[in-house]
Motif scaffolding. Structure first.
Motif, PDB file in Angstrom:
ATOM      1  N   UNK A   1       4.968 -45.327  21.672  1.00  0.00           N
ATOM      2  CA  UNK A   1       4.042 -45.896  21.149  1.00  0.00           C
ATOM      3  C   UNK A   1       3.371 -45.115  19.924  1.00  0.00           C
ATOM      4  N   UNK A   2       3.581 -44.002  19.588  1.00  0.00           N
ATOM      5  CA  UNK A   2       3.120 -43.232  18.390  1.00  0.00           C
ATOM      6  C   UNK A   2       1.799 -42.594  18.895  1.00  0.00           C
ATOM      7  N   UNK A   3       1.657 -42.361  20.216  1.00  0.00           N
ATOM      8  CA  UNK A   3       0.489 -41.984  20.655  1.00  0.00           C
ATOM      9  C   UNK A   3       0.654 -40.363  21.271  1.00  0.00           C
ATOM     10  N   UNK A   4      -0.323 -39.420  20.875  1.00  0.00           N
ATOM     11  CA  UNK A   4      -0.219 -38.222  21.714  1.00  0.00           C
ATOM     12  C   UNK A   4      -0.890 -38.203  22.768  1.00  0.00           C
ATOM     13  N   UNK A   5      -0.214 -36.989  23.525  1.00  0.00           N
ATOM     14  CA  UNK A   5      -0.423 -37.036  25.075  1.00  0.00           C
ATOM     15  C   UNK A   5      -0.875 -35.529  25.499  1.00  0.00           C
TER      16      UNK A   5
ATOM     17  N   UNK B   1      -4.962 -37.466  28.774  1.00  0.00           N
ATOM     18  CA  UNK B   1      -5.585 -38.167  27.676  1.00  0.00           C
ATOM     19  C   UNK B   1      -4.571 -38.621  26.642  1.00  0.00           C
ATOM     20  N   UNK B   2      -4.784 -39.753  26.169  1.00  0.00           N
ATOM     21  CA  UNK B   2      -4.146 -40.524  25.135  1.00  0.00           C
ATOM     22  C   UNK B   2      -4.763 -40.510  23.874  1.00  0.00           C
ATOM     23  N   UNK B   3      -4.292 -40.106  22.734  1.00  0.00           N
ATOM     24  CA  UNK B   3      -5.082 -40.133  21.485  1.00  0.00           C
ATOM     25  C   UNK B   3      -4.239 -40.357  20.061  1.00  0.00           C
ATOM     26  N   UNK B   4      -4.816 -40.876  19.370  1.00  0.00           N
ATOM     27  CA  UNK B   4      -4.170 -41.289  18.130  1.00  0.00           C
ATOM     28  C   UNK B   4      -5.167 -40.900  16.907  1.00  0.00           C
ATOM     29  N   UNK B   5      -4.489 -40.515  15.795  1.00  0.00           N
ATOM     30  CA  UNK B   5      -5.272 -40.172  14.484  1.00  0.00           C
ATOM     31  C   UNK B   5      -5.236 -41.395  13.550  1.00  0.00           C
TER      32      UNK B   5
ATOM     33  N   UNK C   1      -5.641 -51.171  14.527  1.00  0.00           N
ATOM     34  CA  UNK C   1      -4.232 -51.009  14.794  1.00  0.00           C
ATOM     35  C   UNK C   1      -4.314 -49.948  15.848  1.00  0.00           C
ATOM     36  N   UNK C   2      -4.916 -48.840  15.648  1.00  0.00           N
ATOM     37  CA  UNK C   2      -4.842 -47.740  16.734  1.00  0.00           C
ATOM     38  C   UNK C   2      -5.271 -48.077  18.021  1.00  0.00           C
ATOM     39  N   UNK C   3      -6.199 -49.108  17.833  1.00  0.00           N
ATOM     40  CA  UNK C   3      -6.558 -49.673  19.327  1.00  0.00           C
ATOM     41  C   UNK C   3      -5.684 -50.336  20.051  1.00  0.00           C
ATOM     42  N   UNK C   4      -4.880 -51.131  18.920  1.00  0.00           N
ATOM     43  CA  UNK C   4      -3.793 -52.027  19.859  1.00  0.00           C
ATOM     44  C   UNK C   4      -2.590 -51.154  20.161  1.00  0.00           C
ATOM     45  N   UNK C   5      -2.209 -49.952  19.595  1.00  0.00           N
ATOM     46  CA  UNK C   5      -1.174 -49.044  20.142  1.00  0.00           C
ATOM     47  C   UNK C   5      -1.596 -48.344  21.331  1.00  0.00           C
ATOM     48  N   UNK C   6      -2.884 -47.938  21.364  1.00  0.00           N
ATOM     49  CA  UNK C   6      -3.329 -47.448  22.772  1.00  0.00           C
ATOM     50  C   UNK C   6      -3.411 -48.431  23.934  1.00  0.00           C
ATOM     51  N   UNK C   7      -3.928 -49.583  23.557  1.00  0.00           N
ATOM     52  CA  UNK C   7      -3.744 -50.455  24.770  1.00  0.00           C
ATOM     53  C   UNK C   7      -2.387 -50.898  25.060  1.00  0.00           C
TER      54      UNK C   7
END
Length: 105
Positions: free
Chosen positions: A50-54, A62-66, A74-80
């Motif tokens: 998902x292109x999310x860091x872990x 913890x999952x996070x994106x920059x 778009x980042x919120x949708x990727x996290x969801x």
């Protein structure tokens, strides 16, 4: 057992030992820290799709994106989507995502 063999290269006596220890149990087995890490190791691959860091510590993740300010939705949708995938993975692996402790900052 396939996970132990394919991902960690356990073979022969070591694989037989884990197999005899973990197979055929009809009660709950509380995994120690090392076995829990082995059990959940492939979860990071699902998150990365998902292109999310872990980041994980014990049973906390913890999952996070920059992202740029104009790309927040778009980042919120990727996290969801990632959290949905993690939840499905956890269900398939007999774990439960605690929704009460899940939050988006």
């Amino acid at each position: 057992m396939l996970r132990l063999e394919r991902q960690y290269g356990l073979r022969s006596v070591a694989l037989q030992w884990f197999s005899s220890y973990l197979s055929g149990r009809t009660f709950r087995v509380v995994l120690g820290p090392r076995l829990f890490i082995l059990y959940t190791a492939d979860l990071e691959d699902h998150v990365a799709e998902h292109g999310v860091s872990f980041h994980a510590f014990a049973d906390d993740m913890q999952l996070y994106v920059q992202c740029r300010r104009d790309d927040v939705m778009s980042a919120v949708r990727r996290l969801e989507n990632c959290i949905d995938d993690v939840s499905h993975w956890m269900s398939a692996n007999r774990l439960k995502l605690n929704a009460d402790k899940t939050e988006l900052l």
